[in-house]
Design an enzyme around this catalytic site. Structure first.
Site, PDB file in Angstrom:
ATOM      1  N   ARG A 111       0.880  -1.183   0.000  1.00 15.79           N
ATOM      2  CA  ARG A 111       0.000   0.000   0.000  1.00 15.79           C
ATOM      3  C   ARG A 111       0.906   1.217   0.000  1.00 15.79           C
ATOM      4  O   ARG A 111       1.700   1.417   0.935  1.00 15.79           O
ATOM      5  CB  ARG A 111      -0.914   0.004   1.224  1.00 15.79           C
ATOM      6  CG  ARG A 111      -1.589   1.338   1.441  1.00 15.79           C
ATOM      7  CD  ARG A 111      -2.677   1.320   2.473  1.00 15.79           C
ATOM      8  NE  ARG A 111      -3.865   0.636   1.973  1.00 15.79           N
ATOM      9  CZ  ARG A 111      -5.073   0.727   2.518  1.00 15.79           C
ATOM     10  NH1 ARG A 111      -5.253   1.475   3.595  1.00 15.79           N
ATOM     11  NH2 ARG A 111      -6.098   0.080   2.007  1.00 15.79           N
ATOM     12  N   HIS A 138      -7.372   0.801  -6.308  1.00 18.52           N
ATOM     13  CA  HIS A 138      -7.569  -0.057  -5.132  1.00 18.52           C
ATOM     14  C   HIS A 138      -8.212  -1.364  -5.631  1.00 18.52           C
ATOM     15  O   HIS A 138      -9.377  -1.653  -5.364  1.00 18.52           O
ATOM     16  CB  HIS A 138      -8.455   0.656  -4.108  1.00 18.52           C
ATOM     17  CG  HIS A 138      -8.391   0.072  -2.720  1.00 18.52           C
ATOM     18  ND1 HIS A 138      -7.610  -1.031  -2.389  1.00 18.52           N
ATOM     19  CD2 HIS A 138      -9.021   0.430  -1.566  1.00 18.52           C
ATOM     20  CE1 HIS A 138      -7.771  -1.302  -1.099  1.00 18.52           C
ATOM     21  NE2 HIS A 138      -8.611  -0.443  -0.584  1.00 18.52           N
ATOM     22  N   GLN A 141     -10.033  -3.909  -3.300  1.00 23.77           N
ATOM     23  CA  GLN A 141     -11.342  -3.435  -2.882  1.00 23.77           C
ATOM     24  C   GLN A 141     -12.377  -3.763  -3.954  1.00 23.77           C
ATOM     25  O   GLN A 141     -13.488  -4.225  -3.647  1.00 23.77           O
ATOM     26  CB  GLN A 141     -11.284  -1.917  -2.643  1.00 23.77           C
ATOM     27  CG  GLN A 141     -12.577  -1.325  -2.156  1.00 23.77           C
ATOM     28  CD  GLN A 141     -12.962  -1.817  -0.763  1.00 23.77           C
ATOM     29  OE1 GLN A 141     -12.175  -1.736   0.162  1.00 23.77           O
ATOM     30  NE2 GLN A 141     -14.176  -2.340  -0.619  1.00 23.77           N
ATOM     31  N   ASP A 229     -17.313   6.708  -1.323  1.00 22.74           N
ATOM     32  CA  ASP A 229     -16.056   6.595  -0.579  1.00 22.74           C
ATOM     33  C   ASP A 229     -15.778   7.967   0.036  1.00 22.74           C
ATOM     34  O   ASP A 229     -16.427   8.966  -0.311  1.00 22.74           O
ATOM     35  CB  ASP A 229     -14.920   6.169  -1.532  1.00 22.74           C
ATOM     36  CG  ASP A 229     -13.572   6.020  -0.835  1.00 22.74           C
ATOM     37  OD1 ASP A 229     -13.547   5.873   0.405  1.00 22.74           O
ATOM     38  OD2 ASP A 229     -12.533   6.073  -1.526  1.00 22.74           O
ATOM     39  N   CYS A 269     -16.481   1.526   0.795  1.00 22.47           N
ATOM     40  CA  CYS A 269     -15.298   0.711   1.085  1.00 22.47           C
ATOM     41  C   CYS A 269     -14.806   0.874   2.521  1.00 22.47           C
ATOM     42  O   CYS A 269     -14.051   0.037   3.005  1.00 22.47           O
ATOM     43  CB  CYS A 269     -14.181   1.043   0.106  1.00 22.47           C
ATOM     44  SG  CYS A 269     -13.610   2.736   0.270  1.00 22.47           S
TER      45      CYS A 269
HETATM   46  N1   CP Z   1     -11.233  -0.136   2.540  1.00 18.19           N
HETATM   47  C1   CP Z   1      -9.951  -0.194   2.946  1.00 18.19           C
HETATM   48  O1   CP Z   1      -9.020  -0.432   2.181  1.00 18.19           O
HETATM   49  O2   CP Z   1      -9.790   0.001   4.285  1.00 18.19           O
HETATM   50  P1   CP Z   1      -8.412   0.190   5.066  1.00 18.19           P
HETATM   51  O3   CP Z   1      -7.858   1.526   4.658  1.00 18.19           O
HETATM   52  O4   CP Z   1      -8.796   0.141   6.498  1.00 18.19           O
HETATM   53  O5   CP Z   1      -7.471  -0.918   4.678  1.00 18.19           O
HETATM   54  N1  NVA Z   2      -9.961   6.656  -1.201  1.00 13.79           N
HETATM   55  C1  NVA Z   2      -9.534   6.248   0.116  1.00 13.79           C
HETATM   56  C2  NVA Z   2      -9.764   4.786   0.315  1.00 13.79           C
HETATM   57  C3  NVA Z   2      -9.469   4.281   1.685  1.00 13.79           C
HETATM   58  C4  NVA Z   2      -9.623   2.807   1.794  1.00 13.79           C
HETATM   59  C5  NVA Z   2      -8.077   6.599   0.335  1.00 13.79           C
HETATM   60  O1  NVA Z   2      -7.288   6.445  -0.609  1.00 13.79           O
HETATM   61  O2  NVA Z   2      -7.737   7.049   1.415  1.00 13.79           O
END
Ligand code: CP
Ligand code: NVA
Length: 310
Positions: A111, A138, A141, A229, A269
């Site tokens: 990540r 993502h 997800q 989101d 999400c």
């Molecule tokens: N939806 C999601 O990826 O959540 P986290 O940021 O908690 O991993």
């Molecule tokens: N769009 C959000 C998703 C979190 C799971 C982010 O990137 O922070």
């Protein structure tokens, strides 16, 4: 023990776009089966002794826990690697990191910020690299999202999925997944918050219908799925006040849900910000499939790992 095809062994999952419709469906099929086995408490050690390294350069609740628990349930183990604690944080190259980690691990989940960093890691690793979120995508997800849609609505083809709010990383991956699987995707966002042109192009090339609208109320008419989101993604905290102003009116509330189809479900999400992109009553209401969606991260990623890890 269930049999897992080996045609996907060794593959990375950095973008939904790189996987065919049938490959995505293979993940979903196995995910349903692994969910059934897990809920029945039937052992399914498809990856005994394998180790997943998880590099995190941003925070996480779901991604971290679902990957760690997931590999454990498959008979393997996980290592949490904070990017700040790796030599990567002190200038060691992605290439060198990829080569060395490939000597210890069986797969890497990462990540981070730049999608190009994930691609570079995958190009230089000899083990599968799984994208656990970047600024522009993502994909894990999206797997859990389409799994949840199929589970709740019994099909995918021909459904209308309406994404509301910020056309961000989550929107981009979901859009491509929906297009590949024959769903009609509508993004209702302010003009300057539309999803990335490249993701729209890829989704349209995958054969899907993608509409970009700016009126949330007309967008949700006849929708089967409403999705939203956060308005301020990780790394955008300085823009929060501006984003709150720009995105006001794009949140999902009970009035908006009432305009969608009678059986429409609501997805998010998570993490959620009550009263911004979604109201608390909708999140906890009868149309919400959000908690199943969060759970399905576990099952979908277990299927993904079982298919790609040698
Ligand atoms: N939806 C999601 O990826 O959540 P986290 O940021 O908690 O991993
Ligand atoms: N769009 C959000 C998703 C979190 C799971 C982010 O990137 O922070």
């Amino acid at each position: 023990m269930i049999a897992v095809a080996d045609s996907l062994k060794g593959r990375s999952f950095t973008r939904v776009a790189d996987w065919s419709r049938d490959e995505v469906l293979a993940v979903l099929g196995l995910a349903d089966e692994l969910k059934r086995l897990q809920l029945a408490r039937e052992e399914h050690h498809l990856l005994p002794g394998r180790t997943l390294g998880m590099i995190f350069q941003k925070p996480s609740t779901r991604t971290r826990v679902s990957f760690e628990v997931g590999i454990y349930q498959l008979g393997g183990t996980a290592l949490y690697l904070s990017a700040a604690d790796l030599q990567l944080g002190r200038g060691e190259t992605i290439r060198d990191t990829a080569i060395v980690l490939s000597r210890y691990l069986d797969a890497i989940m990462i990540r981070t910020f730049a999608q190009s960093d994930v691609e570079e890691l995958a190009e230089n690793a000899s083990i599968p690299v799984i994208n656990g979120l970047t600024d522009s995508s993502h994909p894990c997800q999206a797997l859990a999202d389409v799994m949840t849609i199929r589970e709740r609505l019994g099909r995918l083809e021909g459904l209308k999925v309406v994404y509301l709010g910020d056309g961000n990383n989550v929107c981009a991956s979901l859009m491509v997944a929906c297009a590949k699987l024959g769903m009609d995707f509508v993004a209702a966002t302010p003009t300057s918050y539309r999803p990335d042109d490249e993701a729209v192009r890829v989704a349209r090339e995958a054969g899907g219908s993608v509409e970009l609208l700016d009126d949330p109320r007309s967008a949700v008419t006849g929708a089967d799925v409403l999705y939203t989101d956060v308005w301020t993604s990780m790394g955008q905290e300085d823009e929060r006040e501006q984003r709150l102003r720009d995105l006001r009116g794009y949140g999902i509330d009970a009035d908006l849900v009432a305009l969608a189809g009678d059986d429409a479900i609501v997805l998010h999400c998570l993490p959620a910000h009550y009263g911004e992109e979604i109201t608390e009553d909708v999140l906890y209401g009868p149309r919400s499939a959000v908690w199943d969606e969060a759970e399905n991260r576990l099952h979908a990623q277990k299927a993904l790992m079982a298919l790609v890890i040698r």
